[in-house]
Design an enzyme around this catalytic site. Structure first.
Site, PDB file in Angstrom:
ATOM      1  N   SER A  60      29.608  23.510 -14.743  1.00  0.00           N
ATOM      2  CA  SER A  60      28.314  24.037 -14.295  1.00  0.00           C
ATOM      3  C   SER A  60      27.166  23.043 -14.409  1.00  0.00           C
ATOM      4  O   SER A  60      26.091  23.292 -13.856  1.00  0.00           O
ATOM      5  CB  SER A  60      27.961  25.288 -15.108  1.00  0.00           C
ATOM      6  OG  SER A  60      27.867  24.975 -16.489  1.00  0.00           O
ATOM      7  N   TYR A  61      27.340  21.935 -15.123  1.00  0.00           N
ATOM      8  CA  TYR A  61      26.240  20.993 -15.281  1.00  0.00           C
ATOM      9  C   TYR A  61      25.845  20.410 -13.932  1.00  0.00           C
ATOM     10  O   TYR A  61      26.661  19.799 -13.239  1.00  0.00           O
ATOM     11  CB  TYR A  61      26.620  19.852 -16.222  1.00  0.00           C
ATOM     12  CG  TYR A  61      26.817  20.241 -17.678  1.00  0.00           C
ATOM     13  CD1 TYR A  61      26.387  21.475 -18.175  1.00  0.00           C
ATOM     14  CD2 TYR A  61      27.432  19.373 -18.568  1.00  0.00           C
ATOM     15  CE1 TYR A  61      26.571  21.828 -19.494  1.00  0.00           C
ATOM     16  CE2 TYR A  61      27.621  19.719 -19.909  1.00  0.00           C
ATOM     17  CZ  TYR A  61      27.194  20.946 -20.354  1.00  0.00           C
ATOM     18  OH  TYR A  61      27.385  21.284 -21.676  1.00  0.00           O
ATOM     19  N   SER A  62      24.584  20.619 -13.582  1.00  0.00           N
ATOM     20  CA  SER A  62      24.045  20.128 -12.301  1.00  0.00           C
ATOM     21  C   SER A  62      24.948  20.520 -11.135  1.00  0.00           C
ATOM     22  O   SER A  62      25.202  19.738 -10.225  1.00  0.00           O
ATOM     23  CB  SER A  62      23.847  18.611 -12.344  1.00  0.00           C
ATOM     24  OG  SER A  62      22.928  18.261 -13.353  1.00  0.00           O
TER      25      SER A  62
END
Length: 324
Positions: A60-62
Site C-alpha cells: 500500500s505504500y504510495s
C-alpha cells in the site's frame, strides 16, 4: 554492521532494517512527503554500502510505487540471495479492495512480486488484523502462499497480543506456516508492547521489528519543532497527540543524554531500543544521508543502566494505538 538471526528462521538480517515507506512517487497514495526514484536511489545505495541487508516495504505504500522503486533499485545493487525483502498486505490500493480474505492475499502477493520484480519475498506480513475476515481463512491463505514458494516466511504487525496468540495457536493446531515476526509500534514514548506482546515474542522466539522507533522524528529534535513531514503526516496526531506533556519530558531526557555523549538525539533513542532483548531490528526511515549515519552509529553506543533508567523514568501508560 551487526547481524542477527530472524527469530527461528535461518535468515541472517542486519540489526537495522531500512523502512521503505519514504520511497514512493509523491503523486501516488496519501503521502506527499515521499521521495521519487531519483531521490530514493542514493539512500538505498547508502544503506547497501553500509551493510544493511534487510528492507521492509508494503503493497500500500504510495499505491504500490514503493515496491516498484525498492525492487528496481535493489536488483541493481545486490544479487537476490544477498538481501532480505519484506512486504505487507492489508490496506487497499487503487486496484485492490484490501483486507485479509483469501482472494485479497492471493492477488496481493502476485501483484507485489510483479512490482518488486522477484519470484519471492522473504517475509510477507499482515499489516493489520482484519475484523471482517475469519482468521482461519487468513492463516490458510498465508500458508498457501508459503507452500507455493512466493513467501519464505510470514509475519504480523500491529495487533493485540491476545490476537497474535490466537493466530499462533491456530497455526500450530492446523499445521500452518507460523508467524516468525511481529512488527509493532515501539519507542521511548510508546512502550505499551512491553506489557504483553514482547513477553509473548520472547517466549516464542519471535523476531520483534519495531516501527516508528524515533516516534516519527519527535525524539530527534527539540520538542515542538516541526518538519515538512511532521506537518503533513496525518498519522502523528493519532499516535502521539494525547500525551504531549509526558512525552516532552522523555524527549528532554533524550536531549540531555545525547549531550552527555556528544551525539545527536536520534542515536540515543535508537541505542535505547537496540538494548532491549525482545528487539531484533528496528525499522528505520531515512530521507537524508544523515538519518542513516545516525542509525548506524547508534549500534556502537552502550547506555548505562542509570542512563536507561533516566530515559524511562518519565513514562506514563499510553493508549495503545496503531492497531487499525
Amino acid at each position: 554492521m551487526q547481524y542477527t538471526q530472524l527469530g527461528t528462521t535461518g535468515l541472517k538480517v542486519s540489526r537495522l532494517c531500512l523502512g521503505c515507506m519514504t520511497y514512493g512517487e509523491p503523486s501516488r497514495g496519501k503521502h506527499a512527503w515521499t521521495l521519487p526514484e531519483e531521490s530514493s536511489r542514493p539512500l538505498i545505495k547508502q544503506a547497501v554500502d553500509a551493510g544493511i541487508n534487510f528492507f521492509d516495504t508494503a503493497n500500500s505504500y504510495s499505491d504500490g510505487s514503493s515496491e516498484e522503486i525498492v525492487g528496481k533499485v535493489l536488483r541493481e545493487f545486490l544479487p537476490r540471495d544477498q538481501f532480505v525483502l519484506a512486504t505487507k498486505v492489508f490496506f487497499p490500493l487503487s486496484n485492490l479492495k484490501g483486507g485479509l480474505s483469501r482472494a485479497s492475499i492471493l492477488q496481493s502477493i502476485d501483484d507485489s512480486l510483479n512490482r518488486l520484480g522477484t519470484d519471492y519475498v522473504d517475509l510477507l506480513q499482515i499489516h493489520r488484523w482484519d475484523y471482517e475476515t475469519p482468521i482461519e481463512e487468513t492463516l490458510e491463505a498465508l500458508n498457501e502462499v508459503v507452500t507455493a514458494g512466493k513467501a519464505r516466511f510470514i509475519g504480523a504487525s500491529s495487533m493485540h497480543a491476545s490476537q497474535f496468540k490466537q493466530a499462533l495457536d491456530l497455526q500450530k493446531l492446523h499445521g500452518f506456516a507460523p508467524f516468525v515476526s511481529m512488527q509493532d509500534q515501539y519507542n521511548l514514548i510508546q512502550r505499551e508492547e512491553e506489557k504483553e506482546m514482547h513477553p509473548l515474542c520472547l517466549e516464542k522466539n519471535i523476531a520483534v521489528l519495531p516501527w516508528s522507533p524515533l516516534a516519527r522524528g519527535r525524539l530527534t529534535r527539540p520538542w515542538g519543532e516541526t518538519t515538512a513531514r511532521s506537518v503533513s503526516d496525518e498519522v502523528i496526531p493519532a499516535l502521539y497527540g494525547e500525551t504531549e506533556e509526558a512525552d516532552a519530558k522523555i524527549a528532554e531526557r533524550v536531549a540531555k543524554i545525547a549531550e552527555d555523549h556528544s551525539v545527536p538525539r536520534a542515536q540515543i533513542a535508537l541505542a535505547w531500543i537496540l538494548s532491549k532483548p525482545a528487539v531484533t531490528a528496528p525499522i528505520i526511515g531515512a530521507s537524508r544521508a544523515g538519518h542513516l549515519e545516525d542509525a548506524i552509529a547508534a549500534l556502537d553506543i552502550r547506555l548505562s543502566i542509570e542512563e536507561i533508567a533516566e530515559l524511562e523514568m518519565a513514562y506514563v501508560p499510553h493508549q495503545a494505538t496503531g492497531f487499525k
